[in-house]
Structures are given as C-alpha cells and as structure tokens.
Design a protein around this motif. Sequence first.
Motif, mmCIF file in Angstrom:
data_model
loop_
_atom_site.group_PDB
_atom_site.id
_atom_site.type_symbol
_atom_site.label_atom_id
_atom_site.label_comp_id
_atom_site.label_asym_id
_atom_site.label_seq_id
_atom_site.Cartn_x
_atom_site.Cartn_y
_atom_site.Cartn_z
ATOM 1 N N PRO A 1 -5.313 11.565 4.352
ATOM 2 C CA PRO A 1 -4.864 10.575 5.332
ATOM 3 C C PRO A 1 -5.385 9.175 5.013
ATOM 4 C CG PRO A 1 -6.677 11.829 6.241
ATOM 5 C CD PRO A 1 -6.401 12.404 4.876
ATOM 6 N N GLY A 2 -4.617 8.426 4.278
ATOM 7 C CA GLY A 2 -5.036 7.087 3.918
ATOM 8 C C GLY A 2 -3.990 6.412 3.068
ATOM 9 N N ALA A 3 -4.315 5.233 2.586
ATOM 10 C CA ALA A 3 -3.395 4.471 1.749
ATOM 11 C C ALA A 3 -4.212 3.580 0.834
ATOM 12 C CB ALA A 3 -2.453 3.626 2.611
ATOM 13 N N VAL A 4 -3.593 3.160 -0.271
ATOM 14 C CA VAL A 4 -4.311 2.368 -1.254
ATOM 15 C C VAL A 4 -3.320 1.568 -2.078
ATOM 16 C CG1 VAL A 4 -4.253 4.119 -3.081
ATOM 17 C CG2 VAL A 4 -6.197 2.548 -2.961
ATOM 18 N N ASP A 5 -3.766 0.420 -2.574
ATOM 19 C CA ASP A 5 -3.047 -0.277 -3.641
ATOM 20 C C ASP A 5 -4.091 -0.649 -4.692
ATOM 21 O OD1 ASP A 5 -4.358 -2.556 -2.749
ATOM 22 O OD2 ASP A 5 -2.579 -3.458 -1.839
ATOM 23 N N GLY A 6 -3.760 -1.561 -5.590
ATOM 24 C CA GLY A 6 -4.688 -1.864 -6.666
ATOM 25 C C GLY A 6 -5.868 -2.717 -6.270
ATOM 26 N N THR A 7 -5.933 -3.172 -5.008
ATOM 27 C CA THR A 7 -7.003 -4.082 -4.605
ATOM 28 C C THR A 7 -7.782 -3.623 -3.380
ATOM 29 O OG1 THR A 7 -5.498 -5.404 -3.223
ATOM 30 C CG2 THR A 7 -5.727 -6.055 -5.527
ATOM 31 N N HIS A 8 -7.246 -2.710 -2.572
ATOM 32 C CA HIS A 8 -7.994 -2.231 -1.411
ATOM 33 C C HIS A 8 -7.404 -0.915 -0.922
ATOM 34 C CE1 HIS A 8 -4.539 -3.808 0.658
ATOM 35 N NE2 HIS A 8 -5.078 -3.798 1.860
ATOM 36 N N GLY A 9 -8.114 -0.257 0.002
ATOM 37 C CA GLY A 9 -7.630 1.026 0.488
ATOM 38 C C GLY A 9 -8.418 1.514 1.687
ATOM 39 N N MET A 10 -7.912 2.598 2.297
ATOM 40 C CA MET A 10 -8.540 3.199 3.465
ATOM 41 C C MET A 10 -8.325 4.702 3.428
ATOM 42 S SD MET A 10 -7.532 2.843 7.503
ATOM 43 C CE MET A 10 -5.987 3.676 7.155
ATOM 44 N N LEU A 11 -9.335 5.457 3.867
ATOM 45 C CA LEU A 11 -9.241 6.905 3.961
ATOM 46 C C LEU A 11 -9.871 7.336 5.283
ATOM 47 C CD1 LEU A 11 -8.625 9.696 2.729
ATOM 48 C CD2 LEU A 11 -10.853 9.582 1.584
ATOM 49 N N VAL A 12 -9.103 8.039 6.114
ATOM 50 C CA VAL A 12 -9.615 8.551 7.382
ATOM 51 C C VAL A 12 -10.285 9.893 7.137
ATOM 52 C CG1 VAL A 12 -9.049 9.154 9.764
ATOM 53 C CG2 VAL A 12 -7.753 7.372 8.594
ATOM 54 N N LEU A 13 -11.478 10.064 7.671
ATOM 55 C CA LEU A 13 -12.267 11.265 7.415
ATOM 56 C C LEU A 13 -11.893 12.386 8.379
ATOM 57 C CD1 LEU A 13 -15.745 9.627 6.749
ATOM 58 C CD2 LEU A 13 -13.887 10.120 5.131
ATOM 59 N N PRO A 14 -12.269 13.632 8.048
ATOM 60 C CA PRO A 14 -11.943 14.766 8.926
ATOM 61 C C PRO A 14 -12.509 14.595 10.339
ATOM 62 C CG PRO A 14 -12.668 15.529 6.776
ATOM 63 C CD PRO A 14 -12.923 14.056 6.797
ATOM 64 N N ALA B 1 0.832 -1.198 0.000
ATOM 65 C CA ALA B 1 0.000 0.000 0.000
ATOM 66 C C ALA B 1 0.871 1.254 0.000
ATOM 67 C CB ALA B 1 -0.915 -0.001 1.216
ATOM 68 N N MET B 2 0.409 2.278 -0.712
ATOM 69 C CA MET B 2 1.108 3.556 -0.750
ATOM 70 C C MET B 2 0.224 4.632 -0.126
ATOM 71 S SD MET B 2 4.101 3.180 -1.856
ATOM 72 C CE MET B 2 4.509 4.916 -2.004
ATOM 73 N N PRO B 3 0.817 5.516 0.697
ATOM 74 C CA PRO B 3 0.024 6.609 1.277
ATOM 75 C C PRO B 3 -0.569 7.484 0.180
ATOM 76 C CG PRO B 3 2.186 6.437 2.331
ATOM 77 C CD PRO B 3 2.220 5.555 1.131
ATOM 78 N N LEU B 4 -1.772 7.950 0.396
ATOM 79 C CA LEU B 4 -2.391 8.866 -0.551
ATOM 80 C C LEU B 4 -1.650 10.203 -0.525
ATOM 81 C CD1 LEU B 4 -6.139 8.169 0.290
ATOM 82 C CD2 LEU B 4 -4.909 7.417 -1.747
ATOM 83 N N PRO B 5 -1.394 10.785 -1.671
ATOM 84 C CA PRO B 5 -0.701 12.088 -1.710
ATOM 85 C C PRO B 5 -1.660 13.241 -1.433
ATOM 86 C CG PRO B 5 -1.157 11.331 -3.922
ATOM 87 C CD PRO B 5 -1.640 10.244 -3.002
ATOM 88 N N ASP B 6 -1.141 14.445 -1.529
ATOM 89 C CA ASP B 6 -1.934 15.671 -1.414
ATOM 90 C C ASP B 6 -2.559 15.846 -0.036
ATOM 91 O OD1 ASP B 6 -1.352 15.962 -4.143
ATOM 92 O OD2 ASP B 6 -3.190 14.923 -4.723
ATOM 93 N N GLY B 7 -1.942 15.258 0.995
ATOM 94 C CA GLY B 7 -2.428 15.440 2.354
ATOM 95 C C GLY B 7 -3.618 14.596 2.741
#
Length: 376
Positions: free
Chosen positions: A140-153, A132-138
């Motif tokens: 807060p989350g990470a993703v790869d080609g099969t799954h991912g997560m994003l923390v909300l404000p 998994a790679m951290p999402l750019p542009d600030g």
Amino acid sequence: MRSRTRTRRGAAVTAAAVLLAGAGLGTWATDTWPFGAKDHYCWGAWEQDSGPDLLGEEGFEGEDGRSRTTEESAPTPKRPEGQCTLTLKSSRTAYDGGTSRQRNTVKVTYGTAPRDAAQRLEWLTDYLGDRAMPLPDGLPGAVDGTHGMLVLPKRCDSEDGRPTAVTLDTTNDSSDSYTGGSVHLGGADAAAELLVSVANKGMEQAGCAAGKPLRSPSALPSLAEDEEDFFSEGDAACRIKGMNLTGDFDKATSMRLEYQVGAVTRDVQSCSARIGRSVTRRLPEERIFDALMVRAPRLAALLDGTTGHKALARGWRGTGVSDYDYEIARAECAGRPTTFLLIGGGRDSTRYLAAFTNSVAQRLGCAPVAPEGADR
C-alpha cells in the motif's frame, strides 16, 4: 536516540592502503577497514554500495570533496516516530575555474499522517498524485524517482487508530542551476527498494515488525506519457469528459494549460492540471487542481474521518465534505468504499470533482456518484 554517520574519505584512506599493501596484508578479502567495512545509513537500513545509485559512487555529481552523512532519530516502541536525513555533498571545478557544489538530501519520516484534514489530504496527494505509481505486489503505497510513501500494516497503527506510514522525500540544493530541484534516486524501482528496506527497519525499531519482512516490489509500471497540452477546445484534462478547462481561462493562459495523467488502476487513479510556467513572461507554474481516487484499504484508511457524515451535496451518493481548499466524497463502488478527492479548482471545484468521480465510477463499473448534470 540520535546518531550521525559520516563516510570516511581522503588522505587517511590512501595512506592506510599504501601501508597495508606494502605489508602484504589481505584487506581486500576481509571485512577490515578501509576496504571491507561498509557504512550504514537510516537506522542501519541502507548499506553503502548496496545497489541504488544514491548509495554508490553514482550518487555524487562532482569528483571533489565527497561526503555522505546522516542525522537520524530512530523510532522506538514508546515513541513510534523517527526521522533520518542522508546528505550527499561534492564539488567540481568547471573549465573556467568556477566551482559548482552539490548538496543533495534524502529525508525519511516514520510516523502518522497529519491530524488536520486539509493538511492530510494535501500530504496524501503529494505522494499519490502527479507521476507517482502505486507499488505493485499488494504494497500500500506509491513512488516515483524522487519520493514515495508506504503505509505500514495495521499492527503499527497509532493509539488513536491512525495508520503509520514511512515517507521518502528529496531536495537538491546544488549551486549548479541545471541540477536544481529533486534528487534522482536511480529510478522509481530504486526508490521503491529504498522505501521498503527503511520501512522494515523502522517497524523493527518501533516494535511492530512481525513475521516475514515486506519484500521489495517487482518492477514498477511506467506512465504512458508526460504532461500534455490542451491543443483544442475539445480537449479535456486527463481526457475526462466534463473536465474541459479551456473555457475557464483567457486565451493566453489557455495556451499554457497542461495536465498529467497519473496512475489508472482499480485501486488508485490520479489527474493533475496546471498552468505551465512561462519563461518569456517569467510566470511560475500554477496549480489548477489535483484529483485523486483511492480504494486500496490501507491507503483509504488514511482518509478515514475526512468525508463527514452526510452527502457532499444534493443528489450525491455516500458522504462528503466541501471545503475552501478541497472537495471530497466517499461512496460504495464496485463492492468497496471508494474515496474521491479534488484539491484546488476554485469556484469550479465541484464540477471538476463530479466529472472525475463519475468517469472513474464508470470505469470501475459502478453507479454514478455525482448527480446528472453536476459536471456541467
């Protein structure tokens, strides 16, 4: 509220097309079914043929019996939890007359992280570790080609203060063994686009959207390499001194050792070590450990309450907890609270964590967190 959507396909579409064409009606230029109308999925966040392979023709593996359906329960202000399962089905007939069937599912979950500490750490590592790679542009989350997560404000936090996150997971139940495993969404960038759009819709439904919606990130960076083997006695997991595993296993097992260098940024770093599967001996892959460093504030908030109130062990900076399933420590590093986690590791878990922690601390430019000699 639960709803079910099904993509319309089949003879009815063909018959309607013939009749409309014969009547000279301009359905191609209007938003009229069957040509103009687009199906929407997951609380209306995703539109058919809108970009990612999952939502277009590329999402199907076979040419026959195609369908795309959803079962969903949207979050609400009174119940800020929700799920959506998108299922793609198709089939194809092989040259020998046999039939292979595709059943790919993508599950979206809107809600807080698990309350139990061990389950929460495992949950977080699943999304931030491995490839998994951290999402750019600030974001807060990470993703790869099969799954991912994003923390909300923070405005979307639960009443007990736990952050709310949106997760995306995939499952491939195809009968063709060559396509089994995870569903490929069209690449990590497509997965990030899907994740951000459904997070925006989830916040809207839950009543915590405010201001401008989250933007899909710019292009994600890629990892430098795939899994690597331990070719010599001097090799160490993720090239971190003190994480040499070859002396911890017998010769046959040492030949199967693999490690994966994950993200290496100032906010997140990960490393995983495995005993690779053996086809000849029919042995499955086994985890040795997953190591993770987290500094990004919203991601780190997911670990609040898991590091205890005293040092991990004598000589360690900060606070920490040593448990049967994991070791975790949190200390100030380069001006920010930084959490170091290791799941697995067995009797050598503290040694592995010490080596990982001090290596990361050195890279970030802060004092060692583990005492001298703890990595030996």
